[in-house]
Structures are given as C-alpha cells and as structure tokens.
Design an enzyme around this catalytic site. Structure first.
Site, mmCIF file in Angstrom:
data_model
loop_
_atom_site.group_PDB
_atom_site.id
_atom_site.type_symbol
_atom_site.label_atom_id
_atom_site.label_comp_id
_atom_site.label_asym_id
_atom_site.label_seq_id
_atom_site.Cartn_x
_atom_site.Cartn_y
_atom_site.Cartn_z
ATOM 1 C CG MET A 92 7.747 23.268 -0.392
ATOM 2 S SD MET A 92 6.548 24.140 -1.409
ATOM 3 C CE MET A 92 5.549 24.967 -0.185
ATOM 4 N NE ARG A 145 -7.186 0.116 10.609
ATOM 5 C CZ ARG A 145 -5.931 -0.012 10.175
ATOM 6 N NH1 ARG A 145 -5.050 0.951 10.403
ATOM 7 N NH2 ARG A 145 -5.544 -1.103 9.547
ATOM 8 C CE1 TYR A 156 11.096 31.931 3.493
ATOM 9 C CE2 TYR A 156 11.372 29.548 3.607
ATOM 10 C CZ TYR A 156 11.054 30.689 2.882
ATOM 11 O OH TYR A 156 10.703 30.582 1.576
ATOM 12 C CE LYS A 164 -0.311 -0.236 5.063
ATOM 13 N NZ LYS A 164 -1.177 -0.595 6.198
HETATM 14 C C1 LIG Z 1 -0.615 -1.681 6.862
HETATM 15 C C2 LIG Z 1 -1.336 -2.953 7.148
HETATM 16 C C3 LIG Z 1 -0.633 -4.159 7.278
HETATM 17 C C4 LIG Z 1 0.876 -4.220 7.334
HETATM 18 O O1 LIG Z 1 1.254 -3.983 8.676
HETATM 19 P P1 LIG Z 1 2.797 -3.841 9.076
HETATM 20 O O2 LIG Z 1 2.762 -3.566 10.525
HETATM 21 O O3 LIG Z 1 3.313 -2.710 8.270
HETATM 22 O O4 LIG Z 1 3.433 -5.140 8.726
HETATM 23 C C5 LIG Z 1 -1.348 -5.320 7.412
HETATM 24 N N1 LIG Z 1 -2.704 -5.299 7.430
HETATM 25 C C6 LIG Z 1 -3.411 -4.163 7.330
HETATM 26 C C7 LIG Z 1 -4.895 -4.213 7.370
HETATM 27 C C8 LIG Z 1 -2.758 -2.955 7.207
HETATM 28 O O5 LIG Z 1 -3.458 -1.813 7.125
#
Ligand SMILES: *Cc1c(COP(=O)(O)O)cnc(C)c1O
Length: 398
Positions: free
Chosen positions: A336, A156, A288, A61
């Site tokens: 930036m 969640r 800055y 992701k």
């Molecule tokens: C990000 C995520 C993972 C991976 O978790 P890590 O701690 O980065 O290994 C696994 N499952 C879900 C649902 C996640 O959101």
C-alpha cells in the site's frame, strides 16, 4: 415542470491538494510530483496552433488529471486557453474559490451544487427536457448558461437526434421566458484517439445537423464544440468554434507518435527517496507472500510509495524505477505504501533519489510504461497519483 427549489448550499472551500513544503526544513519530501507549468503552457500553445482559430477549453477535471486543477488552469489560461472544463460542478466551484474568473463548463449536473454553480457563472450541460427543467427551476439569482448536448454516437450522454427537436424546442421556450440561455451546442467523440476512424467525421456531421435544427427553431448558440485531444490532432476544430483538450495538455500522447517522437511535453515527474537498504542471501522470499524469491545474494532498496499513492499493484511483476542513473526492478508485491527494488551491488545509499515516473528523456519509466505494465492508459496512472505525493511546481511564469 419541476418546482422543487434546491436548498441553498455553501460553496466548497478551495482545498489545497497538499500541505506546502515546510520552508524552514530543507530535507527532501519522501515522494513528490513536480508539475512543469512550462510544459502545460507549451502543450496548450501546441493545441491552439492546431485548433484552426477555435477557442481552447482546458479540461482540468479530476484535479487537472492529478496535476492540480487551479495550477493547470492558470498556466493554460496564461498560454491562451479561453475556457476551462470540469466534470463535476463542485470542481468548477473549487476553481472559483481559488480565484479563477475564466468561463467554466461543468458537464455532470450535480443537483446539490447546481444553484451555487449558476450563481457563480459556471455553465452547465443539459441532455434532456428533464435536465432543462431542473436547471430552470434551480432557484439561482442569475440566468443559467446552458450547453445543450447532442448524442452523436458516443452513447454516454446527450439527447439522441430523435429526441433533439423536442429538447431544443423546450430550451427555446425556457429561453424566451428568461429562465436560461443556450450558449453552446456540443457533443463528444468516441474515436478521437483512433487514427482515421470514420466515426469522427460522422459525429461532426451529426453535430452540424443538430446545430441547424436548433437554429431553425430559433436558438442562437454562440459556441459549438466537439473535438478532444485526439480529435484536434486528427480533425482540427472539426467544424466547431471551440475544442476541449485534456490529455494532451498533460503531455499524454493519445495517438501513436511518429519517428520524430512526441511533440508534447509530459508535465508530471514523480520522484521518491530511498528510505531503507538491506542485504539478503540467495533463495530468500521478498515481501507479502514471498512473491519474489532471490536467485542470488543482493541488496534491496525501500521506496516509500505504493498502490495507495497510485502505483498499480498489478504492475509489480513488470515495473522498474530509476535509482541514480540506473534502472532497478521492483521485487515482491507492491504494497500500500512501500515498494522494494533490487539494486544488486550498486552503491546506493539511503536518501538517494528514485525516479518513479518521468518524461522518458532520462531513461526513467513514463506514465505510458506504468500504463502498459498495468493494462491501462496513462490517464489512469496520472489521475491516480495520490494526495500523499507532494505537488511542487516548476516553470511557472507568475
Ligand atoms: C475528459 C473529457 C474531455 C477531454 O478529453 P481528452 O481526450 O482528455 O482531451 C473532453 N470532453 C469531455 C466531455 C470529457 O469528458
């Protein structure tokens, strides 16, 4: 029953996260992130060895935690990962567009991309009767493959144990009608990165109960999954047939490491070039708001990266980088696009390499250092490295 059929949408094209380095020009980029595919492969194998024979889902992701999703996916699959995990369905479609054929799960139901995702064999997650109805009615040409999510304590996503019997019964009904297939039952750990926390065992037990209930109603999920990186280190597969590993693949130590140091290899190294030098006298204000006033006459080196490239502005007062072989502190505010280093009387020249973030082996700061300076975790540093930083790979096998 939801009857709205979502309009057909075109799959997003694979967007390369960077322009290729111009082959005709040997000049170095101003800032680049070198992605070590051999490190990704080694980390994949390290987790596979600890997953007790369970399949490994490589979590790619957020563009592979900033490393490039398709690159990481391929390196990880070549090293034995069987599945890929993403958050948004659109991320899964981008993997398909990049030619990735492996099983993919996307766990955020993204209505605009649901139908195309199912058609392109991206598995989807459902936490409720409403999710199931939406999936069943998405209008895809194929039967959706669903991972039913139980909330085992993270709160969640997922159905609560109280809602669970109704959710699995509804899933079984839709499955009998041929609308979808429940391929997996899963949940997510809240304390995978907290050593010895009893929450991990409790969540594993709750998931086992959820699986039993589903089976008693007639579902036959082929896969169960719970553990993330920290979960695998502490509890192996946690009684499941698959694990989902994100952070660890990229070399992030999610648990304190022992005296021997980390067994994981950081996969990203960010370097830049000195693009300017100037001498200033004592008592001069820098940048800055003149956040730094020089105590002595010194030389300042300009580095072309800033908070838009992922260097947190709040890290300024603590941060340093390695110029040549030596650390040089950041002075003034991180802006930036640029940052100023105090290089004293060292013989630094324009074009000299600067290590912004590395694996720690050569004395340069790590993602964990940047995280400490900014009050965050390495995950946020790595995912924050921006698109202007050119990604290049090393250690690839194909
Ligand atoms: C990000 C995520 C993972 C991976 O978790 P890590 O701690 O980065 O290994 C696994 N499952 C879900 C649902 C996640 O959101």
């Amino acid at each position: 029953m939801v009857t709205t059929v979502l309009p057909a949408v075109r799959a997003p094209r694979a967007e390369p996260p960077f322009l290729p380095h111009p082959a005709s020009d040997p000049a170095p980029e101003l800032a680049e992130a070198r992605i070590d595919l051999a490190a990704i492969a080694a980390n994949t194998r390290w987790f596979r060895d600890r997953a007790e024979g369970a399949a490994l889902m490589a979590v790619v992701k957020a563009d592979g935690f900033g490393h490039g999703a398709a690159l990481v996916a391929q390196a990880s699959l070549d090293a034995g990962a069987a599945w890929l995990g993403v958050a948004r369905l659109r991320e899964g479609l981008a993997l398909r567009a990049a030619g990735v054929a492996a099983p993919v799960l996307g766990w955020l139901l993204e209505p605009a991309w649901l139908r195309d995702s199912v058609d392109r064999r991206i598995d989807v997650s459902a936490s409720s009767v409403e999710d199931l109805d939406r999936i069943a009615a998405c209008g895809a040409a194929r039967r959706a493959e669903v991972h039913l999510k139980l909330d085992t304590g993270m709160h969640r996503a997922g159905a609560t144990l109280a809602e669970w019997p109704a959710v699995v019964a509804h899933a079984a009904r839709l499955e009998r009608r041929g609308r979808l297939h429940v391929r997996a039952i899963w949940s997510h750990l809240s304390h995978g990165d907290v050593p010895g926390d009893p929450q991990t065992g409790l969540q594993a037990a709750t998931l086992a109960t959820g699986v039993e209930i589903a089976r008693s109603i007639g579902l036959r999920p082929e896969v169960t999954h719970l553990a993330n990186s920290g979960g695998v280190i502490q509890a192996g597969a946690a009684g499941c047939s698959m694990v989902r590993v994100g952070a660890g693949l990229y070399g992030i130590d999610v648990l304190p490491v022992g005296p021997g140091g980390s067994r994981l290899r950081p996969a990203m190294r960010v370097t830049a070039r000195v693009v300017g030098l100037r001498s200033v006298g004592a008592g001069e204000g820098i940048g800055y708001g003149h956040a730094t006033i020089t105590r002595r006459a010194t030389r300042l080196a300009l580095v072309p990266m800033g908070y838009a490239d992922g260097l947190p502005r709040v890290a300024g007062p603590h941060a340093w980088m390695r110029v040549g072989e030596v650390p040089a502190p950041v002075v003034g505010r991180i802006s930036m696009d640029q940052v100023i280093l105090d290089v004293g009387d060292r013989p630094v020249r324009v074009g000299d390499p600067v290590t912004v973030l590395g694996d720690g082996a050569d004395g340069a700061p790590t993602a964990a250092d940047w995280a400490r300076w900014s009050g965050t975790i390495p995950h946020e540093i790595l995912t924050g490295i921006g698109g202007r930083v050119i990604r290049r790979t090393t250690g690839g096998t194909r």
